[in-house]
Design a protein around this motif. Structure first.
Motif, PDB file in Angstrom:
ATOM      1  N   VAL A 133     -17.414  -8.121  55.692  1.00  0.00           N
ATOM      2  CA  VAL A 133     -18.660  -7.925  54.939  1.00  0.00           C
ATOM      3  C   VAL A 133     -18.728  -6.506  54.383  1.00  0.00           C
ATOM      4  O   VAL A 133     -19.089  -6.285  53.220  1.00  0.00           O
ATOM      5  N   ARG A 137     -19.130  -5.487  50.542  1.00  0.00           N
ATOM      6  CA  ARG A 137     -20.239  -4.633  50.069  1.00  0.00           C
ATOM      7  C   ARG A 137     -19.721  -3.467  49.233  1.00  0.00           C
ATOM      8  O   ARG A 137     -20.264  -3.146  48.181  1.00  0.00           O
ATOM      9  N   GLN A 140     -18.565  -4.679  45.934  1.00  0.00           N
ATOM     10  CA  GLN A 140     -19.713  -4.971  45.060  1.00  0.00           C
ATOM     11  C   GLN A 140     -20.306  -3.667  44.521  1.00  0.00           C
ATOM     12  O   GLN A 140     -20.664  -3.570  43.353  1.00  0.00           O
ATOM     13  N   THR A 148     -22.281 -11.978  43.050  1.00  0.00           N
ATOM     14  CA  THR A 148     -23.527 -11.508  43.665  1.00  0.00           C
ATOM     15  C   THR A 148     -23.842 -12.300  44.933  1.00  0.00           C
ATOM     16  O   THR A 148     -24.942 -12.237  45.464  1.00  0.00           O
ATOM     17  N   GLN A 149     -22.853 -13.059  45.406  1.00  0.00           N
ATOM     18  CA  GLN A 149     -23.054 -13.816  46.655  1.00  0.00           C
ATOM     19  C   GLN A 149     -23.415 -12.827  47.775  1.00  0.00           C
ATOM     20  O   GLN A 149     -22.831 -11.742  47.866  1.00  0.00           O
ATOM     21  N   ASP A 150     -24.373 -13.227  48.595  1.00  0.00           N
ATOM     22  CA  ASP A 150     -24.751 -12.417  49.757  1.00  0.00           C
ATOM     23  C   ASP A 150     -23.486 -12.070  50.551  1.00  0.00           C
ATOM     24  O   ASP A 150     -22.776 -12.969  51.015  1.00  0.00           O
ATOM     25  N   PRO A 151     -23.187 -10.768  50.712  1.00  0.00           N
ATOM     26  CA  PRO A 151     -21.936 -10.400  51.391  1.00  0.00           C
ATOM     27  C   PRO A 151     -21.849 -10.894  52.837  1.00  0.00           C
ATOM     28  O   PRO A 151     -20.755 -11.221  53.313  1.00  0.00           O
ATOM     29  N   GLU A 152     -22.997 -10.984  53.515  1.00  0.00           N
ATOM     30  CA  GLU A 152     -23.003 -11.505  54.895  1.00  0.00           C
ATOM     31  C   GLU A 152     -22.517 -12.960  54.923  1.00  0.00           C
ATOM     32  O   GLU A 152     -21.745 -13.356  55.791  1.00  0.00           O
ATOM     33  N   VAL A 153     -23.011 -13.723  53.965  1.00  0.00           N
ATOM     34  CA  VAL A 153     -22.646 -15.142  53.891  1.00  0.00           C
ATOM     35  C   VAL A 153     -21.187 -15.280  53.478  1.00  0.00           C
ATOM     36  O   VAL A 153     -20.424 -16.046  54.080  1.00  0.00           O
TER      37      VAL A 153
ATOM     38  N   SER B 176     -25.063 -21.081  61.511  1.00  0.00           N
ATOM     39  CA  SER B 176     -24.812 -20.055  60.482  1.00  0.00           C
ATOM     40  C   SER B 176     -23.514 -20.317  59.712  1.00  0.00           C
ATOM     41  O   SER B 176     -23.438 -20.038  58.515  1.00  0.00           O
ATOM     42  N   ALA B 180     -23.240 -21.049  55.730  1.00  0.00           N
ATOM     43  CA  ALA B 180     -22.367 -20.254  54.852  1.00  0.00           C
ATOM     44  C   ALA B 180     -21.450 -21.181  54.059  1.00  0.00           C
ATOM     45  O   ALA B 180     -21.212 -20.958  52.866  1.00  0.00           O
ATOM     46  N   THR B 188     -21.275 -21.646  44.608  1.00  0.00           N
ATOM     47  CA  THR B 188     -20.261 -20.862  43.884  1.00  0.00           C
ATOM     48  C   THR B 188     -19.053 -21.700  43.482  1.00  0.00           C
ATOM     49  O   THR B 188     -18.701 -21.757  42.308  1.00  0.00           O
TER      50      THR B 188
END
Lengths: 191, 191
Positions: A133, A137, A140, A148-153, B176, B180, B188
């Motif tokens: 992650v 980040r 990005q 722009t995908q959530d980095p955590e996900v 989770s 994901a 995506t």
């Protein structure tokens, strides 16, 4: 001195045997036999097979080059992500797509039955995901990824997708699942 | 008649026991005990534990609703893909994220040691991937997906990523990793 060395012999042997035979396929006697130490000596050093499994997981984690993922001096974040998964792939390829990942093996075999091993696995997957992650980040932030995908996900997804690529290779042993991982991860997701 | 029923009892018990204990964690005696049949009766019906494992894999495959993926009368291809993975997720959630996937379990535990099981797994993963690939192709053809990723590569990747999401859930058991998977796959990759 002698004791420390005996303990090391047991950990070394367990590392190999768990990797080859899995958690349930490998008893204390197989481990002590392959370490060349008396079975009775096991419990001088470890409370249980579970306790030894935790030590093996920790040692395995130390060999996965996770800190390299967040080493800003080493390379650009995307190059670090690629190098990380390429290292993991080459390690499995050189063993003929046998063995797999200690974490994945233990998750499949032992997490349901051992709260201790399960907790160790949660910690291992979390810290690995966090490093992935963190590199996402960075990529990005510096514009090398426009996703722009959530980095955590995305980080959690990639770690899992890697574990799944190993599952595919355990069966096919032809490199096709690793190739699909690199194509989708680096040509589509990390763009 | 009585014999067919005894065989069924053994297959039913093996289905449960392999799922709960994995391949190595589950011997012939555990299977016959839980089936309530004499151990000696096992070899009247199966040549080996391996042969029984193949029957269990086949039965498991039959419950995965793979044919629904290619049923053009049922729904749009993207809706079929989502329904497929949602069905698989709900099946694992309702067991408290225990058990996992029979194919993934056997790949991790038995593929390295049993050519018979390995061949069965290659066939199972191939036919599952092919159905996913076929739905992706359809969605690309009707314009519901603009992704130009090679459908063969994306299909293989998604099947593996699903297996890896299960590995993540075996450890965390909190939904989770499945979340994901759905976010990255449907927001995506399948766009």
């Amino acid at each position: 001195m002698a004791r420390a060395s005996l303990r090391e012999q047991i950990v070394d042997a367990a590392y190999e045997q768990f990797h080859q035979h899995g958690y349930h396929g490998c008893g204390v006697k197989l481990i002590t036999d392959s370490a060349g130490v008396p079975k009775g000596s096991f419990y001088n050093h470890f409370e249980s097979k579970e306790a030894l499994a935790l030590v093996v997981m920790e040692r395995y984690g130390d060999t996965r080059r996770v800190p390299d993922l967040v080493n800003r001096d080493a390379a650009e974040p995307l190059a670090r992500l690629r190098a990380h998964f390429e290292f993991l792939a080459s390690d499995i390829e050189k063993h003929g797509y046998r063995r797999g990942c200690v974490f994945g093996n233990f998750a499949n075999e032992a997490a349901d039955h051992s709260p201790v091993i399960r907790a160790g696995l949660v910690a291992a997957f979390d810290s690995w995901s966090e490093a992935v992650v963190s590199a996402i980040r960075e990529a990005q932030a510096d514009g090398s990824i426009t996703s722009t995908q959530d980095p955590e996900v995305l980080g959690r997804f990639l770690v899992n997708a890697w574990e799944g690529a190993i599952v595919g290779e355990r069966a096919a042993k032809d490199g096709s699942s690793f190739a699909a991982f690199f194509a989708v991860a680096f040509d589509t997701l990390l763009r």
